[in-house]
Write an enzyme that holds these catalytic residues in place. Sequence first.
Site, mmCIF file in Angstrom:
data_model
loop_
_atom_site.group_PDB
_atom_site.id
_atom_site.type_symbol
_atom_site.label_atom_id
_atom_site.label_comp_id
_atom_site.label_asym_id
_atom_site.label_seq_id
_atom_site.Cartn_x
_atom_site.Cartn_y
_atom_site.Cartn_z
ATOM 1 N N ILE A 159 24.273 84.138 91.671
ATOM 2 C CA ILE A 159 24.100 82.814 91.073
ATOM 3 C C ILE A 159 25.297 82.595 90.147
ATOM 4 C CG2 ILE A 159 22.613 81.308 89.685
ATOM 5 C CD1 ILE A 159 20.267 83.153 90.467
ATOM 6 N N PRO A 160 26.328 81.886 90.604
ATOM 7 C CA PRO A 160 27.594 81.796 89.865
ATOM 8 C C PRO A 160 27.544 80.830 88.682
ATOM 9 C CG PRO A 160 27.728 80.466 91.840
ATOM 10 C CD PRO A 160 26.388 81.173 91.894
ATOM 11 N N CYS A 161 26.870 81.230 87.617
ATOM 12 C CA CYS A 161 26.722 80.344 86.468
ATOM 13 C C CYS A 161 28.047 80.072 85.767
ATOM 14 C CB CYS A 161 25.687 80.886 85.492
ATOM 15 S SG CYS A 161 26.050 82.523 84.844
ATOM 16 N N HIS A 162 29.059 80.902 86.016
ATOM 17 C CA HIS A 162 30.365 80.656 85.403
ATOM 18 C C HIS A 162 31.010 79.376 85.925
ATOM 19 C CE1 HIS A 162 31.254 82.875 89.124
ATOM 20 N NE2 HIS A 162 32.410 82.223 89.123
#
Length: 209
Positions: A159-162
């Site tokens: 989950i690429p929250c960046h």
Amino acid sequence: MKTREEALAFGLSFADTYQDAPFHDDNWQLVRYKWNKKAFLWTYEKDGCICLNVKVKPGQAFFWRDIYPSVIPGYHQNKEHWNTIILDGSIPERDVRTMIAESYDLISDSPSKRIYEAVKKIPKGCVATYAQVAEAAGDRKMARAVGNALHKNPAPATIPCHRVVNAKGELAGEYAFGGAWKQAELLESEGVEVVDGKVDLERFGQIGK
């Protein structure tokens, strides 16, 4: 379907589920949804039969009860929201499976799940704002909830929250996994240019491309 093992195996066939025995009693075996840790399938033996507790839509608890005498109000749970299925062989397996599937759908449909799914759709090399993620998750007004969900990101590897920034393209000073410098490092490794802690939304601001 007549055995606990069959019921548990079917429950575990759904995505992001795991088995749990929270009461230190082997008679109670549950299947939970990973993202919110809620149980959608409770299995236990009572009066010589294996029983399953499953969640139902409000106002529809009587639908299955009216069809099958072996579907009764949820044992030890809210009778409006839960049913008990007695596996005595009188209910066709397809309907037992349908009831379990409906319970899974109710438990797994949460704002956090929708937010995480939206974030997964942000392409590598792009970013999206909190409001864009909220809109993709079904409600543009829950931008703050997006921040809260990403701060608790259970699987940063997938989950690429960046890739989420604020409305001005600014990085998160309190980025949960290492601070703004770490967020910038991750974005730059994907080809996103970061200048003075900001991303040019005209160039990189896309979601679901």
